[in-house]
Design a protein around this motif. Sequence first.
Motif, mmCIF file in Angstrom:
data_model
loop_
_atom_site.group_PDB
_atom_site.id
_atom_site.type_symbol
_atom_site.label_atom_id
_atom_site.label_comp_id
_atom_site.label_asym_id
_atom_site.label_seq_id
_atom_site.Cartn_x
_atom_site.Cartn_y
_atom_site.Cartn_z
ATOM 1 N N THR A 58 2.154 11.833 -12.954
ATOM 2 C CA THR A 58 1.245 11.850 -11.813
ATOM 3 C C THR A 58 -0.205 11.676 -12.225
ATOM 4 O OG1 THR A 58 0.642 13.140 -9.845
ATOM 5 C CG2 THR A 58 0.939 14.366 -11.895
ATOM 6 N N LEU A 59 -1.025 11.352 -11.234
ATOM 7 C CA LEU A 59 -2.481 11.346 -11.357
ATOM 8 C C LEU A 59 -3.075 12.523 -10.582
ATOM 9 C CD1 LEU A 59 -3.128 7.550 -10.607
ATOM 10 C CD2 LEU A 59 -3.050 8.655 -12.845
ATOM 11 N N ASP A 60 -2.235 13.282 -9.891
ATOM 12 C CA ASP A 60 -2.671 14.366 -9.009
ATOM 13 C C ASP A 60 -3.228 15.531 -9.825
ATOM 14 O OD1 ASP A 60 -2.591 16.807 -7.432
ATOM 15 O OD2 ASP A 60 -1.368 15.723 -5.978
ATOM 16 N N THR A 61 -4.538 15.763 -9.712
ATOM 17 C CA THR A 61 -5.187 16.797 -10.534
ATOM 18 C C THR A 61 -4.720 18.209 -10.183
ATOM 19 O OG1 THR A 61 -7.126 16.838 -9.079
ATOM 20 C CG2 THR A 61 -7.218 15.363 -10.991
ATOM 21 N N ASP A 62 -4.310 18.451 -8.948
ATOM 22 C CA ASP A 62 -3.801 19.779 -8.601
ATOM 23 C C ASP A 62 -2.500 20.068 -9.344
ATOM 24 O OD1 ASP A 62 -5.911 20.346 -6.889
ATOM 25 O OD2 ASP A 62 -4.862 19.569 -5.121
ATOM 26 N N ILE A 63 -1.621 19.090 -9.402
ATOM 27 C CA ILE A 63 -0.358 19.255 -10.130
ATOM 28 C C ILE A 63 -0.637 19.407 -11.618
ATOM 29 C CG2 ILE A 63 1.790 18.100 -10.790
ATOM 30 C CD1 ILE A 63 1.804 16.870 -7.941
ATOM 31 N N ILE A 64 -1.523 18.574 -12.150
ATOM 32 C CA ILE A 64 -1.870 18.635 -13.574
ATOM 33 C C ILE A 64 -2.435 20.005 -13.930
ATOM 34 C CG2 ILE A 64 -3.458 17.711 -15.325
ATOM 35 C CD1 ILE A 64 -3.100 14.955 -13.822
ATOM 36 N N ARG A 65 -3.329 20.514 -13.093
ATOM 37 C CA ARG A 65 -3.900 21.848 -13.344
ATOM 38 C C ARG A 65 -2.821 22.930 -13.285
ATOM 39 N NH1 ARG A 65 -9.354 21.553 -13.565
ATOM 40 N NH2 ARG A 65 -10.313 19.756 -12.541
#
Length: 166
Positions: A58-65
Amino acid sequence: MTVPALGSPLQAALHYASKGRRVFPCHWPTDGACSCRNPDCSSPAKHPKSPHGVDDATLDTDIIRRWWGEWWPEANVALATGVSTGFLVVDVDPRNGGDAALENLQLEHGRLPATATALTGGGGRHLLYACTAPVSGGILAPGVDLKAKGGYIIVHPSRHISGGSY
């Protein structure tokens, strides 16, 4: 060209995502073994930690965080490869004859174009190329793999089971 220090896996994952590279977490080395704790692990510190592996990239920063900031702060960072990501990788593993095999392939088919190269934690290298058409990955020769559609690579600042860094 040298890649700047990316700090923690979380900082690195966010950096890669900001550059349009889809990321997902993989297991990491711990006490000389894989974090999966399987003594017979066939891919120590290289297999996905997320439920669907590369399909979770993903590129989704919420998921990455959430992944690196809350759940698995030590997780290795993986980048998805293939046309949907814009790049593919020739993965050369000299421990399995990759240097000689790549040289033989180039003698037979022509030299590969110059490109960005990243060192792997196990002493090999990743040759990164633009990918603009669907390409399947697979084994090109002993010690030489093509990482493309459905594939991934482990990247800096991840750690290899040998103790080396990417």
